[in-house]
Every structure is written in structure tokens, then in C-alpha cells.
Design a protein around this motif. Structure first.
Motif, PDB file in Angstrom:
ATOM      1  N   SER A 181      76.097   7.850 -52.617  1.00 45.69           N
ATOM      2  CA  SER A 181      76.418   6.781 -51.685  1.00 45.69           C
ATOM      3  C   SER A 181      77.743   6.106 -52.028  1.00 45.69           C
ATOM      4  O   SER A 181      78.218   6.151 -53.164  1.00 45.69           O
ATOM      5  CB  SER A 181      75.307   5.730 -51.678  1.00 45.69           C
ATOM      6  OG  SER A 181      75.252   5.052 -52.917  1.00 45.69           O
ATOM      7  N   ILE A 182      78.315   5.501 -51.017  1.00 43.35           N
ATOM      8  CA  ILE A 182      79.477   4.640 -51.166  1.00 43.35           C
ATOM      9  C   ILE A 182      79.053   3.271 -50.657  1.00 43.35           C
ATOM     10  O   ILE A 182      78.532   3.147 -49.545  1.00 43.35           O
ATOM     11  CB  ILE A 182      80.678   5.170 -50.358  1.00 43.35           C
ATOM     12  CG1 ILE A 182      81.122   6.521 -50.903  1.00 43.35           C
ATOM     13  CG2 ILE A 182      81.820   4.169 -50.386  1.00 43.35           C
ATOM     14  CD1 ILE A 182      82.207   7.188 -50.101  1.00 43.35           C
TER      15      ILE A 182
ATOM     16  N   THR B  77      88.109   6.344 -48.354  1.00 40.89           N
ATOM     17  CA  THR B  77      87.211   5.254 -47.983  1.00 40.89           C
ATOM     18  C   THR B  77      88.050   4.112 -47.437  1.00 40.89           C
ATOM     19  O   THR B  77      88.969   3.643 -48.108  1.00 40.89           O
ATOM     20  CB  THR B  77      86.394   4.755 -49.194  1.00 40.89           C
ATOM     21  OG1 THR B  77      85.707   5.864 -49.776  1.00 40.89           O
ATOM     22  CG2 THR B  77      85.387   3.700 -48.773  1.00 40.89           C
TER      23      THR B  77
ATOM     24  N   ASN C 106      81.862   8.339 -40.230  1.00 40.09           N
ATOM     25  CA  ASN C 106      80.719   7.822 -40.979  1.00 40.09           C
ATOM     26  C   ASN C 106      80.714   6.300 -41.037  1.00 40.09           C
ATOM     27  O   ASN C 106      80.485   5.701 -42.071  1.00 40.09           O
ATOM     28  CB  ASN C 106      80.707   8.389 -42.413  1.00 40.09           C
ATOM     29  CG  ASN C 106      80.716   9.895 -42.420  1.00 40.09           C
ATOM     30  OD1 ASN C 106      79.781  10.510 -41.945  1.00 40.09           O
ATOM     31  ND2 ASN C 106      81.784  10.482 -42.921  1.00 40.09           N
TER      32      ASN C 106
ATOM     33  N   TYR D 277      81.021   3.765 -55.944  1.00 41.42           N
ATOM     34  CA  TYR D 277      80.408   5.074 -55.711  1.00 41.42           C
ATOM     35  C   TYR D 277      79.170   5.196 -56.570  1.00 41.42           C
ATOM     36  O   TYR D 277      79.135   4.689 -57.684  1.00 41.42           O
ATOM     37  CB  TYR D 277      81.347   6.201 -56.148  1.00 41.42           C
ATOM     38  CG  TYR D 277      82.323   6.683 -55.123  1.00 41.42           C
ATOM     39  CD1 TYR D 277      81.967   7.672 -54.230  1.00 41.42           C
ATOM     40  CD2 TYR D 277      83.597   6.169 -55.069  1.00 41.42           C
ATOM     41  CE1 TYR D 277      82.879   8.138 -53.305  1.00 41.42           C
ATOM     42  CE2 TYR D 277      84.512   6.622 -54.149  1.00 41.42           C
ATOM     43  CZ  TYR D 277      84.143   7.611 -53.275  1.00 41.42           C
ATOM     44  OH  TYR D 277      85.044   8.068 -52.363  1.00 41.42           O
TER      45      TYR D 277
ATOM     46  N   PHE E 116      78.526  12.122 -50.899  1.00 45.17           N
ATOM     47  CA  PHE E 116      79.901  11.710 -51.151  1.00 45.17           C
ATOM     48  C   PHE E 116      80.270  11.753 -52.625  1.00 45.17           C
ATOM     49  O   PHE E 116      81.425  11.738 -52.971  1.00 45.17           O
ATOM     50  CB  PHE E 116      80.156  10.302 -50.608  1.00 45.17           C
ATOM     51  CG  PHE E 116      80.023  10.225 -49.117  1.00 45.17           C
ATOM     52  CD1 PHE E 116      80.732  11.084 -48.295  1.00 45.17           C
ATOM     53  CD2 PHE E 116      79.189   9.305 -48.540  1.00 45.17           C
ATOM     54  CE1 PHE E 116      80.620  11.012 -46.918  1.00 45.17           C
ATOM     55  CE2 PHE E 116      79.068   9.216 -47.166  1.00 45.17           C
ATOM     56  CZ  PHE E 116      79.775  10.073 -46.357  1.00 45.17           C
TER      57      PHE E 116
ATOM     58  N   ARG F 247      87.761  11.834 -51.374  1.00 45.41           N
ATOM     59  CA  ARG F 247      87.295  11.057 -50.221  1.00 45.41           C
ATOM     60  C   ARG F 247      88.281   9.941 -49.899  1.00 45.41           C
ATOM     61  O   ARG F 247      88.869   9.341 -50.787  1.00 45.41           O
ATOM     62  CB  ARG F 247      85.940  10.406 -50.507  1.00 45.41           C
ATOM     63  CG  ARG F 247      84.834  11.367 -50.835  1.00 45.41           C
ATOM     64  CD  ARG F 247      84.428  12.149 -49.616  1.00 45.41           C
ATOM     65  NE  ARG F 247      83.351  13.061 -49.959  1.00 45.41           N
ATOM     66  CZ  ARG F 247      83.019  14.108 -49.262  1.00 45.41           C
ATOM     67  NH1 ARG F 247      83.662  14.390 -48.153  1.00 45.41           N
ATOM     68  NH2 ARG F 247      82.052  14.893 -49.633  1.00 45.41           N
TER      69      ARG F 247
ATOM     70  N   VAL G 125      84.196   6.492 -44.042  1.00 41.93           N
ATOM     71  CA  VAL G 125      84.441   7.509 -45.059  1.00 41.93           C
ATOM     72  C   VAL G 125      85.002   8.736 -44.355  1.00 41.93           C
ATOM     73  O   VAL G 125      84.415   9.217 -43.386  1.00 41.93           O
ATOM     74  CB  VAL G 125      83.163   7.863 -45.843  1.00 41.93           C
ATOM     75  CG1 VAL G 125      83.446   8.950 -46.859  1.00 41.93           C
ATOM     76  CG2 VAL G 125      82.613   6.628 -46.537  1.00 41.93           C
ATOM     77  N   ASP G 126      86.139   9.205 -44.836  1.00 42.06           N
ATOM     78  CA  ASP G 126      86.816  10.366 -44.270  1.00 42.06           C
ATOM     79  C   ASP G 126      87.075  10.214 -42.780  1.00 42.06           C
ATOM     80  O   ASP G 126      86.928  11.145 -41.996  1.00 42.06           O
ATOM     81  CB  ASP G 126      86.021  11.653 -44.546  1.00 42.06           C
ATOM     82  CG  ASP G 126      85.901  11.949 -46.029  1.00 42.06           C
ATOM     83  OD1 ASP G 126      86.683  11.385 -46.810  1.00 42.06           O
ATOM     84  OD2 ASP G 126      85.024  12.742 -46.408  1.00 42.06           O
TER      85      ASP G 126
ATOM     86  N   SER H 269      75.111   9.728 -48.476  1.00 43.88           N
ATOM     87  CA  SER H 269      75.300  11.125 -48.122  1.00 43.88           C
ATOM     88  C   SER H 269      75.685  11.851 -49.396  1.00 43.88           C
ATOM     89  O   SER H 269      75.440  11.353 -50.492  1.00 43.88           O
ATOM     90  CB  SER H 269      76.379  11.272 -47.048  1.00 43.88           C
ATOM     91  OG  SER H 269      76.426  12.602 -46.593  1.00 43.88           O
TER      92      SER H 269
END
Length: 155
Positions: free
Chosen positions: A39-40, A68, A88, A33, A60, A66, A84-85, A58
């Protein structure tokens, strides 16, 4: 080397370079992260230094929980995919990544919450759950994410 990783984390706002998990030294798989950019990122790198990096930018890193999901499905155009979630989605080509068992090829440890022996990248936040499969769970991804979300109410 077909793997699936599901992590439920909450990063501290403003923290940067936070490694959620990392396996290996030269052969590497990691998720990180960035609390400052939001960002991730996920990296799949082989011993020759070839990488298939995936990044979703985003908001995040805003302190929210979250989910991932990282999938290593095959060598090819969409072989390294991150969600993600439950959405995305972003993918990268993993054709040039060596088709070898990273754990057998690299003596580096598997670390959760940072890089073993390097505290500069420690995760700042909370990890509620980490689920690691040594198999491709692509066909079960939606059901697994739905089950996780039923418990945590993330999305």
C-alpha cells in the motif's frame, strides 16, 4: 495550505513502514509505503489530532518505480487526494483539518527518506526525484505526470 507533491520512488520488496517524506510533529503531512502489504498511504493531520488519511492498496511495494502524486487542494470532501502512476485515484475529506499553515504552526522538520530523529521509519529503496509545490497544481497534474513519465517511463 494548498500543496502538491510528486515523488518518483522504488521501494525495496518486503520492507515495511517506509516514510517517503514527512513534515511536522503534531501538524503532519506524510507519505509512506508498506512493502509488505503493497500500500501507499498519505496522512494529513492537524494539531488537534484530526486526520484525513488516504491509502491505496495494491502491489505497489514490489520493487518497481512508482510516481505518487499527493494533492492538498482545499478543505472539503476531496481535499486530500493521491494518485499512483497517473491513476488509482483515492481521496478523503479534509473538512475537519485546521486551515493553517502547517510549517508556521509546527516546528518539526521536513524530512525526505524518513522521519527526522526517528530511524525506525527510514525509506528502504531509491528516490529518483521529489518535486514539492507550495501551491495547488491540480490543473497541471496531468501535464506534470506526463512530463515525468516521458523521462522515467513508469506507466
Amino acid at each position: 495550505q494548498l500543496n502538491s507533491y510528486f515523488t518518483i520512488t522504488e521501494t525495496d520488496v518486503g520492507s515495511d513502514s517506509e516514510v517517503v517524506f514527512r513534515q511536522g510533529n503534531n501538524y503532519r503531512l506524510s507519505n509512506e509505503y508498506s512493502g509488505t502489504s503493497g500500500s501507499i498511504s498519505s496522512q494529513l493531520r492537524d494539531g488537534a489530532g484530526d486526520s484525513a488519511n488516504v491509502s491505496i492498496s495494491s502491489d505497489f511495494g514490489n520493487g518497481n518505480m512508482r510516481l505518487t502524486t499527493t494533492l492538498i487542494t482545499a478543505r472539503g470532501a476531496n481535499g486530500h487526494t493521491v494518485f499512483v502512476d497517473g491513476a488509482n485515484e483515492t481521496s478523503n475529506n479534509s473538512t475537519n483539518i485546521e486551515n493553517t499553515n502547517f510549517a508556521s504552526a509546527d516546528s518539526g522538520d521536513f524530512g525526505i527518506g524518513g522521519i527526522p530523529s526517528n530511524s525506525s521509519f527510514d525509506f528502504h529503496g531509491k528516490a529518483s526525484e521529489c518535486i514539492f509545490y507550495n501551491s495547488d497544481q491540480s490543473s497541471n497534474r496531468t501535464a506534470l505526470e506526463t512530463n515525468i513519465n516521458s523521462y522515467y517511463s513508469i506507466f
